[in-house]
Design a protein around this motif. Structure first.
Motif, PDB file in Angstrom:
ATOM      1  N   THR A 304       0.944  -1.088   0.038  1.00 24.05           N
ATOM      2  CA  THR A 304      -0.021   0.102  -0.046  1.00 24.05           C
ATOM      3  C   THR A 304       1.009   1.409  -0.143  1.00 24.05           C
ATOM      4  O   THR A 304       1.908   1.225   0.505  1.00 24.05           O
ATOM      5  CB  THR A 304      -1.094   0.091   1.431  1.00 24.05           C
ATOM      6  OG1 THR A 304      -0.185   0.202   2.357  1.00 24.05           O
ATOM      7  CG2 THR A 304      -1.569  -1.310   1.511  1.00 24.05           C
ATOM      8  N   THR A 305       0.339   2.280  -0.694  1.00 24.04           N
ATOM      9  CA  THR A 305       1.121   3.356  -0.785  1.00 24.04           C
ATOM     10  C   THR A 305       0.123   4.738  -0.775  1.00 24.04           C
ATOM     11  O   THR A 305      -0.927   4.629  -0.964  1.00 24.04           O
ATOM     12  CB  THR A 305       2.146   3.626  -2.224  1.00 24.04           C
ATOM     13  OG1 THR A 305       1.014   3.557  -3.104  1.00 24.04           O
ATOM     14  CG2 THR A 305       3.088   2.563  -2.391  1.00 24.04           C
ATOM     15  N   ASN A 306       0.911   5.784  -0.199  1.00 27.60           N
ATOM     16  CA  ASN A 306       0.101   6.939  -0.205  1.00 27.60           C
ATOM     17  C   ASN A 306       0.590   7.800  -1.367  1.00 27.60           C
ATOM     18  O   ASN A 306       1.554   7.626  -2.254  1.00 27.60           O
ATOM     19  CB  ASN A 306       0.293   7.750   1.070  1.00 27.60           C
ATOM     20  CG  ASN A 306       1.771   8.074   1.290  1.00 27.60           C
ATOM     21  OD1 ASN A 306       2.614   8.291   0.579  1.00 27.60           O
ATOM     22  ND2 ASN A 306       1.960   8.515   2.685  1.00 27.60           N
ATOM     23  N   ALA A 307       0.091   9.392  -1.328  1.00 27.77           N
ATOM     24  CA  ALA A 307       0.354  10.036  -2.542  1.00 27.77           C
ATOM     25  C   ALA A 307       1.974  10.615  -2.782  1.00 27.77           C
ATOM     26  O   ALA A 307       2.350  10.789  -3.782  1.00 27.77           O
ATOM     27  CB  ALA A 307      -0.504  11.420  -2.417  1.00 27.77           C
ATOM     28  N   ASP A 308       2.519  10.300  -1.561  1.00 23.34           N
ATOM     29  CA  ASP A 308       4.033  10.610  -1.562  1.00 23.34           C
ATOM     30  C   ASP A 308       5.043   9.339  -1.817  1.00 23.34           C
ATOM     31  O   ASP A 308       6.046   9.448  -1.455  1.00 23.34           O
ATOM     32  CB  ASP A 308       4.611  11.299  -0.209  1.00 23.34           C
ATOM     33  CG  ASP A 308       3.789  12.527  -0.027  1.00 23.34           C
ATOM     34  OD1 ASP A 308       3.881  13.338  -1.159  1.00 23.34           O
ATOM     35  OD2 ASP A 308       3.098  12.840   0.916  1.00 23.34           O
ATOM     36  N   ASP A 309       4.408   7.991  -2.252  1.00 21.06           N
ATOM     37  CA  ASP A 309       5.154   7.161  -2.576  1.00 21.06           C
ATOM     38  C   ASP A 309       5.642   6.480  -1.395  1.00 21.06           C
ATOM     39  O   ASP A 309       6.830   5.828  -1.348  1.00 21.06           O
ATOM     40  CB  ASP A 309       6.129   7.236  -3.553  1.00 21.06           C
ATOM     41  CG  ASP A 309       6.589   5.790  -4.347  1.00 21.06           C
ATOM     42  OD1 ASP A 309       5.608   4.950  -4.490  1.00 21.06           O
ATOM     43  OD2 ASP A 309       7.537   5.696  -4.488  1.00 21.06           O
ATOM     44  N   GLU A 310       5.111   6.950   0.016  1.00 24.51           N
ATOM     45  CA  GLU A 310       5.635   6.073   1.098  1.00 24.51           C
ATOM     46  C   GLU A 310       4.823   4.771   1.288  1.00 24.51           C
ATOM     47  O   GLU A 310       3.548   4.496   0.680  1.00 24.51           O
ATOM     48  CB  GLU A 310       5.416   7.149   2.313  1.00 24.51           C
ATOM     49  CG  GLU A 310       5.923   8.348   2.373  1.00 24.51           C
ATOM     50  CD  GLU A 310       5.376   9.220   3.529  1.00 24.51           C
ATOM     51  OE1 GLU A 310       5.953  10.187   3.558  1.00 24.51           O
ATOM     52  OE2 GLU A 310       4.260   8.986   3.804  1.00 24.51           O
ATOM     53  N   ALA A 311       5.416   3.912   1.812  1.00 17.36           N
ATOM     54  CA  ALA A 311       5.018   2.408   1.898  1.00 17.36           C
ATOM     55  C   ALA A 311       4.619   1.954   3.150  1.00 17.36           C
ATOM     56  O   ALA A 311       5.107   2.330   3.978  1.00 17.36           O
ATOM     57  CB  ALA A 311       6.049   1.424   1.061  1.00 17.36           C
ATOM     58  N   LEU A 312       3.439   0.918   3.025  1.00 20.83           N
ATOM     59  CA  LEU A 312       3.247   0.229   4.259  1.00 20.83           C
ATOM     60  C   LEU A 312       2.856  -1.011   3.694  1.00 20.83           C
ATOM     61  O   LEU A 312       1.852  -1.270   3.006  1.00 20.83           O
ATOM     62  CB  LEU A 312       2.023   0.733   4.794  1.00 20.83           C
ATOM     63  CG  LEU A 312       1.393   0.083   6.078  1.00 20.83           C
ATOM     64  CD1 LEU A 312       2.574   0.048   7.121  1.00 20.83           C
ATOM     65  CD2 LEU A 312      -0.084   0.548   6.511  1.00 20.83           C
TER      66      LEU A 312
END
Length: 462
Positions: A304-312
């Protein structure tokens, strides 16, 4: 008294529990802990084969391959076989929340909610309420099997197994004497591993290896996994890199169905974790092979990623009936995914904030947890000699004692086992059990290697 009763009844005082535990010796003497049960009508290969029926067929050969590697590898994958055997053994009748598969490889390091690195049980696929003896016997036996595989003789095998029992017994007595709230908040820090090795007088290589294990776990984050496990395609989309057969592509995970599935999962989280999860969207998923006994179950690695391409990174793992339910008479309190989540929350000192469950439209039950969030562990096969094995196994025993104590009956079990600080009757009996069961496990491992493909693949009764 059972673990299920603790939700309604307050356990007796420590003094009355200890007295009751001592009284239990008349009905079930501590020497009975050495009883491995009858060999009659055992069918270990049939039990394992029955588990293949509902697994991914293309991964069933890999399960056999991994279990065939060694007696210790076989033992890791044969929790169902041992559960069936333990059901035939004497027990005191005192029940707690069990791990269900408490061998040496199912303990490790991970991040607590405050980001401190702690050591604890880390596998709860088989968790269920049941006799405390089952977990302790599985742990102590894994010590004997490992010691034998590493070339130690019978004397050292028995000594390492007995010292593991002693560590559990002393820790359980200490936890029984704690105030309940103090015990609830107690946890084992990663630094404890280094201190234990130091006190054991082990060599510099062992201490260095432990230090490296801790440091590696500290670096094991979603951010680091993003660089190692994913790549950006030519179209600019980030995807998990395929590594068949260990990771294979899952179709349809970019659809609305996946989002619906995760909304259901988010409902099982605390509000703060759900709020964080809402900032991410499912980007990709692969089927990922894990462990030994779990090979063939449906397990997904989800990016899963957010709009800033940070990952979980999250792991979705199929949950089915515990082997304790199937083979040892445990009673399920909830559907499998909820059972795993509930058991883990009871037993772990500090849980994963993203631990939750979901139910697919096809009725399959799953639980969800973080993937590689500062997770790490000691490879038991790298331990050397009886002292190293006993030192590490002792840490595992302390973690198991703390987990069992959360059910409220630590003083009863402690009263039964005894409070002496030297090796006692229970320790020696459990060591005898461990060595005898190690013999049985070796025979079962040989039977797996000798089994024909028909024996391994045909469903039970076919």
């Amino acid at each position: 008294m059972t673990a299920g009763d603790t939700a309604v009844h307050v356990p007796d005082s420590r003094a009355r529990q200890r007295e009751h535990g001592r009284d239990l010796r008349r009905e079930t003497p501590r020497s009975a802990l050495a009883d491995t049960g009858s060999d009659a009508d055992r069918d270990p290969i049939g039990i394992l084969r029955a588990q293949n029926v509902d697994r991914l067929a293309e991964l069933v050969p890999l399960r056999r391959e991994r279990m065939s590697e060694s007696p210790f590898a076989f033992y890791r994958g044969a929790a169902a076989v041992m559960a069936a055997d333990l059901a035939r053994t004497p027990r005191t009748g005192v029940e707690v929340q069990l791990c269900g598969d408490a061998h040496l490889s199912n303990f490790g390091l991970f991040a607590a909610r405050d980001r401190d690195l702690i050591f604890d049980l880390n596998d709860f696929d088989e968790t269920a309420p049941g006799p405390w003896e089952f977990d302790l016997k599985r742990l102590v036996t894994s010590v004997a099997i490992l010691a034998r595989q590493l070339g130690l003789g019978d004397v050292d095998e028995a000594d390492a197994a007995a010292r593991t029992s002693l560590a559990y017994r002393i820790a359980l007595s200490r936890f029984a004497d704690m105030e309940a709230a103090e015990r609830f908040f107690t946890r084992i820090s990663a630094k404890r591993i280094l201190k234990v090795l130091g006190r054991a007088g082990l060599d510099d290589d062992a201490t260095s290896a432990a230090t490296k294990t801790v440091r590696k776990a500290e670096r094991n984050t979603s951010e680091r996994a993003l660089g190692k496990l994913t790549a950006i395609r030519a179209d600019g989309v980030r995807r998990i890199v395929d590594q068949p057969p260990l990771t294979t592509r899952v179709a349809g995970w970019e659809s609305a169905t996946a989002d619906d599935l995760f909304r259901g999962y988010a409902d099982t989280l605390d509000a703060d974790a759900a709020a964080l999860l809402s900032q991410f969207r499912v980007t990709d998923a692969v089927v990922k092979v894990v462990g030994v006994g779990s090979v063939g179950t449906r397990c997904l690695l989800v990016l899963t990623t957010n709009a800033d391409d940070e990952a979980l990174f999250l792991q979705i793992k199929e949950a089915s009936a515990s082997v304790l339910e199937t083979h040892a008479g445990a009673v399920a309190e909830a559907e499998p995914g909820i059972r795993v989540v509930r058991g883990q929350r009871i037993m772990q000192a500090s849980g994963d904030p993203f631990l939750g469950s979901l139910r697919a439209d096809n009725g399959r039950s799953f639980y969800v947890r973080q993937f590689r969030d500062k997770k790490g562990g000691v490879d038991p096969m790298q331990l050397q000699g009886a002292d190293q094995i006993a030192a590490y196994a002792g840490l595992c025993a302390v973690a198991l004692a703390r987990a069992h104590a959360q059910s409220g009956f630590a003083a009863t079990i402690s009263g039964y086992l005894g409070g002496g600080r030297g090796l006692g009757a229970a320790d020696h009996a459990l060591a005898r059990f461990a060595l005898a069961y190690a013999d049985r496990n070796e025979a079962d491992h040989a039977a797996l290697i000798a089994a024909s493909e028909t024996d391994w693949y045909l469903p039970a009764g076919a």
